[in-house]
Design a protein around this motif. Structure first.
Motif, PDB file in Angstrom:
ATOM      1  N   ALA A  34     -38.085   2.163   6.001  1.00 21.28           N
ATOM      2  CA  ALA A  34     -37.393   2.742   4.849  1.00 21.28           C
ATOM      3  C   ALA A  34     -35.907   2.963   5.110  1.00 21.28           C
ATOM      4  N   GLY A  35     -35.570   3.535   6.273  1.00 19.67           N
ATOM      5  CA  GLY A  35     -34.177   3.827   6.564  1.00 19.67           C
ATOM      6  C   GLY A  35     -33.313   2.581   6.617  1.00 19.67           C
ATOM      7  N   ALA A  36     -33.796   1.565   7.320  1.00 20.57           N
ATOM      8  CA  ALA A  36     -33.018   0.338   7.449  1.00 20.57           C
ATOM      9  C   ALA A  36     -32.855  -0.368   6.112  1.00 20.57           C
ATOM     10  N   ARG A  37     -33.905  -0.365   5.292  1.00 19.31           N
ATOM     11  CA  ARG A  37     -33.803  -1.028   3.991  1.00 19.31           C
ATOM     12  C   ARG A  37     -32.838  -0.301   3.076  1.00 19.31           C
ATOM     13  N   ALA A  38     -32.911   1.020   3.066  1.00 20.12           N
ATOM     14  CA  ALA A  38     -31.991   1.792   2.232  1.00 20.12           C
ATOM     15  C   ALA A  38     -30.545   1.563   2.666  1.00 20.12           C
ATOM     16  N   PRO A 237     -38.198   2.417  15.271  1.00 20.98           N
ATOM     17  CA  PRO A 237     -37.783   1.842  13.991  1.00 20.98           C
ATOM     18  C   PRO A 237     -36.274   1.962  13.789  1.00 20.98           C
ATOM     19  N   PHE A 238     -35.655   0.855  13.390  1.00 20.22           N
ATOM     20  CA  PHE A 238     -34.214   0.775  13.312  1.00 20.22           C
ATOM     21  C   PHE A 238     -33.661   1.703  12.232  1.00 20.22           C
ATOM     22  N   ARG A 239     -32.556   2.341  12.559  1.00 17.65           N
ATOM     23  CA  ARG A 239     -31.875   3.166  11.559  1.00 17.65           C
ATOM     24  C   ARG A 239     -31.162   2.274  10.550  1.00 17.65           C
ATOM     25  N   THR A 240     -30.567   1.216  11.042  1.00 13.80           N
ATOM     26  CA  THR A 240     -29.869   0.253  10.197  1.00 13.80           C
ATOM     27  C   THR A 240     -29.586  -0.984  11.036  1.00 13.80           C
ATOM     28  N   LEU A 241     -29.266  -2.087  10.368  1.00 17.63           N
ATOM     29  CA  LEU A 241     -28.808  -3.295  11.062  1.00 17.63           C
ATOM     30  C   LEU A 241     -27.319  -3.518  10.820  1.00 17.63           C
ATOM     31  N   ASN A 242     -26.755  -2.722   9.908  1.00 19.33           N
ATOM     32  CA  ASN A 242     -25.355  -2.875   9.514  1.00 19.33           C
ATOM     33  C   ASN A 242     -24.621  -1.551   9.668  1.00 19.33           C
ATOM     34  N   TYR A 243     -23.386  -1.646  10.148  1.00 22.30           N
ATOM     35  CA  TYR A 243     -22.570  -0.460  10.415  1.00 22.30           C
ATOM     36  C   TYR A 243     -21.171  -0.666   9.851  1.00 22.30           C
ATOM     37  N   PHE A 244     -20.544   0.450   9.495  1.00 28.45           N
ATOM     38  CA  PHE A 244     -19.140   0.414   9.091  1.00 28.45           C
ATOM     39  C   PHE A 244     -18.291   0.993  10.212  1.00 28.45           C
TER      40      PHE A 244
END
Length: 267
Positions: A34-38, A237-244
């Motif tokens: 859920a976190g990564a998709r959001a 589970p990944f927090r995100t795959l993309n970062y700013f």
């Protein structure tokens, strides 16, 4: 089919529906995602509108053009520059998007001819790193500083399948010149096949006075990620795959702009 719809009204509708379906499927499918998709949805919304109306956007690893097409749709006055290593993709992008300045090259911290590996089943995973079942071709490797020696950019997206640190190292002068906000992908703790690790990536941004944020924190008061938090976010589970990555002197301005884009209040 998907690539033919990029940049069209129908493609925009399809993308919005795909995002909605992805989020709706999380509770019944894989709640851990859920976190990564959001964050993926938030990254898409933010990158499309963070570029100034008359600014310049650089897409490093353009793939089928979906990201720079969304920027052009939101900010039609912005100048678009895209870089793509795959010669077939580059030719298709050049033909389909005349408003985009397309540069055909892989990017890194040195220059010359280099092996490039194409995945026949998932072209989004084409990479400078070898992989099982990938087709090897030869492409030109260029430094961003040499490709764009006098250019000033306001916003950069880098998605080059593990070679992000090499792109940054080869673009240090370009980045220092404009101090752009940078959306980048990072998925491996590393060191990966190219010798880069998540820790090394974070250190590069820290040395250049950039703070790293997850998409869902960009609009809020949260401090930038520490090295430990950044590396931990790569664990499943990944927090995100993309970062700013945000220049720290622009943190407040970018935070306020992100709030307007997302329609949220500060917390």
């Amino acid at each position: 089919m998907k690539s033919r719809l990029v940049g069209t009204w129908a493609g925009d509708v399809l993308l919005r529906f795909s995002r909605w379906r992805s989020l709706r499927s999380v509770p019944l499918g894989n709640p851990e995602a859920a976190g990564a998709r959001a964050n993926a949805v938030l990254a898409d919304r933010l990158i499309a509108q963070l570029c100034p109306a008359q600014g310049r956007f650089l897409d490093v690893g353009a793939h089928i053009g979906s990201v720079f097409a969304s920027v052009h749709r939101a900010m039609p006055g912005a100048e678009i520059i895209a870089i793509e290593a795959d010669p077939d993709k580059a030719a298709a992008l050049r033909a389909r998007f005349p408003y985009c300045t397309l540069l055909e090259a892989a990017v890194g911290e040195s220059e010359g001819s280099v092996d490039f590996f194409r995945d026949p089943g998932k072209s989004g995973f084409n990479s400078l790193a070898p992989g099982e079942g990938r087709e090897r071709i030869t492409v030109e490797l260029r430094r961003l500083d040499d490709l764009l020696p006098d250019t000033r950019v306001d916003l950069i997206k880098i998605d080059v399948e593990g070679a992000e640190l090499g792109a940054l190292r080869g673009g240090a002068r370009l980045i220092a010149r404009g101090r752009p906000v940078i959306l980048f992908e990072s998925t491996e703790v590393g060191p990966n096949a190219l010798g880069y690790s998540a820790e090394m990536l974070w250190q590069w941004f820290d040395r250049h006075d950039y703070g790293v944020f997850t998409p869902d924190r960009l609009a809020h008061e949260a401090p930038p990620m520490t090295s430990e938090v950044f590396v931990d976010s790569h664990e499943y589970p990944f927090r995100t795959l993309n970062y700013f990555a945000v220049p720290m002197e622009q943190r407040q301005a970018i935070r306020d702009r992100a709030r307007k884009i997302l329609g949220v209040e500060a917390r």
